[in-house]
Motif scaffolding. Sequence first.
Motif, PDB file in Angstrom:
ATOM      1  N   ALA A 161       0.908  -4.014  -5.739  1.00 61.33           N
ATOM      2  CA  ALA A 161       2.187  -4.651  -6.076  1.00 61.33           C
ATOM      3  C   ALA A 161       2.069  -5.480  -7.355  1.00 61.33           C
ATOM      4  CB  ALA A 161       2.654  -5.545  -4.926  1.00 61.33           C
ATOM      5  N   LYS A 162       3.201  -5.656  -8.007  1.00 56.99           N
ATOM      6  CA  LYS A 162       3.297  -6.552  -9.155  1.00 56.99           C
ATOM      7  C   LYS A 162       3.865  -7.861  -8.615  1.00 56.99           C
ATOM      8  CE  LYS A 162       4.232  -2.607 -12.156  1.00 56.99           C
ATOM      9  NZ  LYS A 162       3.191  -1.878 -11.536  1.00 56.99           N
ATOM     10  N   VAL A 163       3.000  -8.856  -8.467  1.00 58.45           N
ATOM     11  CA  VAL A 163       3.366 -10.080  -7.756  1.00 58.45           C
ATOM     12  C   VAL A 163       3.566 -11.229  -8.733  1.00 58.45           C
ATOM     13  CG1 VAL A 163       2.715 -11.654  -5.902  1.00 58.45           C
ATOM     14  CG2 VAL A 163       2.000  -9.263  -5.801  1.00 58.45           C
ATOM     15  N   LEU A 168       1.981 -20.699  -0.360  1.00 57.65           N
ATOM     16  CA  LEU A 168       1.104 -21.698  -0.956  1.00 57.65           C
ATOM     17  C   LEU A 168      -0.301 -21.154  -1.185  1.00 57.65           C
ATOM     18  CD1 LEU A 168       2.234 -24.824   1.098  1.00 57.65           C
ATOM     19  CD2 LEU A 168       2.997 -24.099  -1.178  1.00 57.65           C
ATOM     20  N   ASP A 169      -0.724 -20.223  -0.353  1.00 53.56           N
ATOM     21  CA  ASP A 169      -2.069 -19.657  -0.427  1.00 53.56           C
ATOM     22  C   ASP A 169      -2.113 -18.544  -1.475  1.00 53.56           C
ATOM     23  OD1 ASP A 169      -4.573 -18.528  -0.022  1.00 53.56           O
ATOM     24  OD2 ASP A 169      -4.350 -18.369   2.157  1.00 53.56           O
ATOM     25  N   THR A 170      -2.854 -18.745  -2.551  1.00 55.51           N
ATOM     26  CA  THR A 170      -2.947 -17.742  -3.621  1.00 55.51           C
ATOM     27  C   THR A 170      -3.609 -16.447  -3.153  1.00 55.51           C
ATOM     28  OG1 THR A 170      -5.036 -18.660  -4.417  1.00 55.51           O
ATOM     29  CG2 THR A 170      -3.017 -19.490  -5.437  1.00 55.51           C
ATOM     30  N   LYS A 171      -4.383 -16.521  -2.069  1.00 56.92           N
ATOM     31  CA  LYS A 171      -5.038 -15.315  -1.555  1.00 56.92           C
ATOM     32  C   LYS A 171      -4.020 -14.283  -1.078  1.00 56.92           C
ATOM     33  CE  LYS A 171      -9.289 -17.642  -0.319  1.00 56.92           C
ATOM     34  NZ  LYS A 171     -10.128 -18.160   0.744  1.00 56.92           N
ATOM     35  N   ILE A 172      -2.853 -14.741  -0.680  1.00 60.13           N
ATOM     36  CA  ILE A 172      -1.801 -13.820  -0.243  1.00 60.13           C
ATOM     37  C   ILE A 172      -1.336 -12.976  -1.429  1.00 60.13           C
ATOM     38  CG2 ILE A 172       0.579 -13.696   0.616  1.00 60.13           C
ATOM     39  CD1 ILE A 172      -0.147 -16.189   2.357  1.00 60.13           C
ATOM     40  N   GLU A 195      -2.990 -12.424  -4.175  1.00 58.72           N
ATOM     41  CA  GLU A 195      -4.131 -11.599  -4.590  1.00 58.72           C
ATOM     42  C   GLU A 195      -4.245 -10.350  -3.717  1.00 58.72           C
ATOM     43  OE1 GLU A 195      -7.392 -14.342  -4.375  1.00 58.72           O
ATOM     44  OE2 GLU A 195      -6.708 -15.460  -6.146  1.00 58.72           O
ATOM     45  N   ALA A 196      -4.025 -10.494  -2.416  1.00 56.45           N
ATOM     46  CA  ALA A 196      -4.100  -9.352  -1.498  1.00 56.45           C
ATOM     47  C   ALA A 196      -2.990  -8.340  -1.790  1.00 56.45           C
ATOM     48  CB  ALA A 196      -4.022  -9.824  -0.049  1.00 56.45           C
ATOM     49  N   MET A 197      -1.799  -8.832  -2.116  1.00 60.00           N
ATOM     50  CA  MET A 197      -0.689  -7.933  -2.461  1.00 60.00           C
ATOM     51  C   MET A 197      -0.987  -7.182  -3.754  1.00 60.00           C
ATOM     52  SD  MET A 197       2.511 -10.422  -1.635  1.00 60.00           S
ATOM     53  CE  MET A 197       2.955 -10.879   0.032  1.00 60.00           C
ATOM     54  N   LYS A 237       0.830  -1.207   0.000  1.00 65.07           N
ATOM     55  CA  LYS A 237       0.000   0.000   0.000  1.00 65.07           C
ATOM     56  C   LYS A 237       0.867   1.261   0.000  1.00 65.07           C
ATOM     57  CE  LYS A 237      -3.672   2.340   2.447  1.00 65.07           C
ATOM     58  NZ  LYS A 237      -4.164   2.662   3.765  1.00 65.07           N
ATOM     59  N   ALA A 238       1.906   1.273   0.828  1.00 66.79           N
ATOM     60  CA  ALA A 238       2.787   2.447   0.910  1.00 66.79           C
ATOM     61  C   ALA A 238       3.502   2.684  -0.417  1.00 66.79           C
ATOM     62  CB  ALA A 238       3.801   2.270   2.039  1.00 66.79           C
ATOM     63  N   ALA A 239       3.973   1.622  -1.061  1.00 67.17           N
ATOM     64  CA  ALA A 239       4.645   1.772  -2.351  1.00 67.17           C
ATOM     65  C   ALA A 239       3.685   2.344  -3.386  1.00 67.17           C
ATOM     66  CB  ALA A 239       5.209   0.429  -2.813  1.00 67.17           C
ATOM     67  N   SER A 240       2.472   1.857  -3.379  1.00 66.71           N
ATOM     68  CA  SER A 240       1.470   2.359  -4.310  1.00 66.71           C
ATOM     69  C   SER A 240       1.187   3.841  -4.059  1.00 66.71           C
ATOM     70  CB  SER A 240       0.187   1.536  -4.181  1.00 66.71           C
ATOM     71  OG  SER A 240      -0.799   2.005  -5.054  1.00 66.71           O
ATOM     72  N   GLU A 241       1.043   4.220  -2.794  1.00 64.25           N
ATOM     73  CA  GLU A 241       0.799   5.623  -2.444  1.00 64.25           C
ATOM     74  C   GLU A 241       1.939   6.529  -2.883  1.00 64.25           C
ATOM     75  OE1 GLU A 241       0.210   5.435   1.767  1.00 64.25           O
ATOM     76  OE2 GLU A 241      -1.903   4.892   1.579  1.00 64.25           O
ATOM     77  N   CYS A 242       3.159   5.988  -2.895  1.00 65.32           N
ATOM     78  CA  CYS A 242       4.343   6.767  -3.258  1.00 65.32           C
ATOM     79  C   CYS A 242       4.719   6.612  -4.730  1.00 65.32           C
ATOM     80  CB  CYS A 242       5.518   6.349  -2.380  1.00 65.32           C
ATOM     81  SG  CYS A 242       5.317   6.822  -0.654  1.00 65.32           S
ATOM     82  N   ASN A 243       3.876   5.936  -5.493  1.00 62.47           N
ATOM     83  CA  ASN A 243       4.136   5.727  -6.918  1.00 62.47           C
ATOM     84  C   ASN A 243       5.455   5.015  -7.185  1.00 62.47           C
ATOM     85  OD1 ASN A 243       1.731   6.985  -7.795  1.00 62.47           O
ATOM     86  ND2 ASN A 243       2.681   8.968  -7.445  1.00 62.47           N
ATOM     87  N   VAL A 244       5.838   4.118  -6.303  1.00 60.49           N
ATOM     88  CA  VAL A 244       7.036   3.309  -6.497  1.00 60.49           C
ATOM     89  C   VAL A 244       6.591   1.920  -6.923  1.00 60.49           C
ATOM     90  CG1 VAL A 244       9.039   2.245  -5.378  1.00 60.49           C
ATOM     91  CG2 VAL A 244       8.366   4.576  -4.770  1.00 60.49           C
ATOM     92  N   PRO A 245       6.936   1.507  -8.142  1.00 54.80           N
ATOM     93  CA  PRO A 245       6.602   0.142  -8.535  1.00 54.80           C
ATOM     94  C   PRO A 245       7.259  -0.850  -7.568  1.00 54.80           C
ATOM     95  CG  PRO A 245       7.356   1.413 -10.426  1.00 54.80           C
ATOM     96  CD  PRO A 245       7.633   2.237  -9.197  1.00 54.80           C
ATOM     97  N   LEU A 246       6.473  -1.794  -7.081  1.00 57.48           N
ATOM     98  CA  LEU A 246       6.964  -2.808  -6.152  1.00 57.48           C
ATOM     99  C   LEU A 246       6.741  -4.177  -6.765  1.00 57.48           C
ATOM    100  CD1 LEU A 246       8.066  -3.746  -3.380  1.00 57.48           C
ATOM    101  CD2 LEU A 246       5.695  -3.665  -2.549  1.00 57.48           C
ATOM    102  N   VAL A 247       7.822  -4.904  -6.976  1.00 58.33           N
ATOM    103  CA  VAL A 247       7.778  -6.262  -7.505  1.00 58.33           C
ATOM    104  C   VAL A 247       7.997  -7.221  -6.344  1.00 58.33           C
ATOM    105  CG1 VAL A 247       8.944  -7.926  -9.005  1.00 58.33           C
ATOM    106  CG2 VAL A 247       8.628  -5.553  -9.762  1.00 58.33           C
ATOM    107  N   ILE A 248       7.113  -8.209  -6.238  1.00 57.80           N
ATOM    108  CA  ILE A 248       7.242  -9.217  -5.195  1.00 57.80           C
ATOM    109  C   ILE A 248       7.299 -10.590  -5.838  1.00 57.80           C
ATOM    110  CG2 ILE A 248       6.163 -10.300  -3.183  1.00 57.80           C
ATOM    111  CD1 ILE A 248       4.837  -7.617  -2.574  1.00 57.80           C
ATOM    112  N   VAL A 249       8.290 -11.385  -5.443  1.00 55.41           N
ATOM    113  CA  VAL A 249       8.335 -12.802  -5.802  1.00 55.41           C
ATOM    114  C   VAL A 249       7.909 -13.544  -4.549  1.00 55.41           C
ATOM    115  CG1 VAL A 249       9.777 -14.741  -6.490  1.00 55.41           C
ATOM    116  CG2 VAL A 249      10.098 -12.503  -7.553  1.00 55.41           C
TER     117      VAL A 249
END
Length: 125
Positions: free
Chosen positions: A67-69, A54-58, A60-62, A38-50
């Motif tokens: 975030a770009k997950v 196991l839970d796909t909901k995690i 989806e929430a990111m 959320k903070a990265a999005s608010e600051c217009n910083v692209p955030l990539v997460i690898v």
Amino acid sequence: RKSSSCWSLTMPSIVAFTTTFYASLEDKRCQLALDLCKAASECNVPLVIVDASLDTKIREAMEARGAKVHQQQNKGKKGVALREGVSHASRLVSPGGVLAWLEPEKVDIVRHLHLVAAPILDKQA
């Protein structure tokens, strides 16, 4: 509405990336990672997460928080995930830009990346 403690990037001269693995959305560390998204999005910083959760909901929430997950594709631990993160993030950053690895639990650092990256972007580092 953007936070006043953020700045505006007109192009992705800074791209942040991190790696995650959580058992559930309720995990305290997962909640902090969601705050980072959320903070990265608010600051217009692209955030990539690898993410290797196991839970796909995690994932989806990111993504819902901006975030770009990417699900971790290669078997292995953190080193493998970091290499995947660099690969994904490097496709987004402008030439001469900065890739910034973040610990997902250190939420507020994203608000200061412009200061951390400034010497590199200004060719003074």
